[in-house]
Design a protein around this motif. Sequence first.
Motif, PDB file in Angstrom:
ATOM      1  N   LYS A 106      -9.873  -3.052  14.604  1.00 43.33           N
ATOM      2  CA  LYS A 106      -8.971  -3.841  13.758  1.00 43.33           C
ATOM      3  C   LYS A 106      -9.768  -4.500  12.635  1.00 43.33           C
ATOM      4  O   LYS A 106     -10.981  -4.657  12.738  1.00 43.33           O
ATOM      5  N   LYS A 107      -9.063  -4.901  11.585  1.00 42.47           N
ATOM      6  CA  LYS A 107      -9.710  -5.602  10.473  1.00 42.47           C
ATOM      7  C   LYS A 107     -10.425  -6.844  11.017  1.00 42.47           C
ATOM      8  O   LYS A 107      -9.868  -7.595  11.807  1.00 42.47           O
ATOM      9  N   TYR A 150     -14.751   0.934  10.882  1.00 45.34           N
ATOM     10  CA  TYR A 150     -13.664   0.641   9.953  1.00 45.34           C
ATOM     11  C   TYR A 150     -12.341   0.531  10.703  1.00 45.34           C
ATOM     12  O   TYR A 150     -12.170   1.141  11.766  1.00 45.34           O
ATOM     13  N   PRO A 151     -11.412  -0.270  10.162  1.00 44.84           N
ATOM     14  CA  PRO A 151     -10.108  -0.417  10.812  1.00 44.84           C
ATOM     15  C   PRO A 151      -9.422   0.935  10.998  1.00 44.84           C
ATOM     16  O   PRO A 151      -9.424   1.774  10.103  1.00 44.84           O
TER      17      PRO A 151
END
Length: 149
Positions: free
Chosen positions: A99-100, A138-139
């Motif tokens: 996730k971000k 990365y997300p």
Amino acid sequence: MSIFDFVKSVGAKLGMGDGAPTADDLKNGLDSHNLGTSGVQVAVNGDKAVLQGSVSDQSTFEKAVVAVGNTLGVSKVDASGLKVGSAAPAQEPVFYTVKKGDNLWKIAEAQYGKGNGAKNNLIFEANKPMLSSPDKIYPGQVLRIPPLG
């Protein structure tokens, strides 16, 4: 247990153009990681990749699923036809979708419990060679989460 979800709009781009990856693109991408997947065949059905054949161990099974699934244009990986030796996988794989704002330390704490962030190296090592650096996640990317000791 045999169909795994991925984020179709993120991942490594294989092949030429903007179309979905072909079975050859996915097989070449999988083989480029030198995981020991020469006995794995790849087919494509829409945005689903289908893996069949056999691998030597549970780790290679999970890495093959992640390597193919983290490809741009793939939303699902059907590994029901992929065996470990001549049997089904010994255990249900544990995967985590980044996730971000995540980093491997946060993921380790979430998966292994508070105070276990230092176990982030286990996650990094379990995802090599698909991860080249612990800072390059990365997300939407899906990572293998190995069991503790």
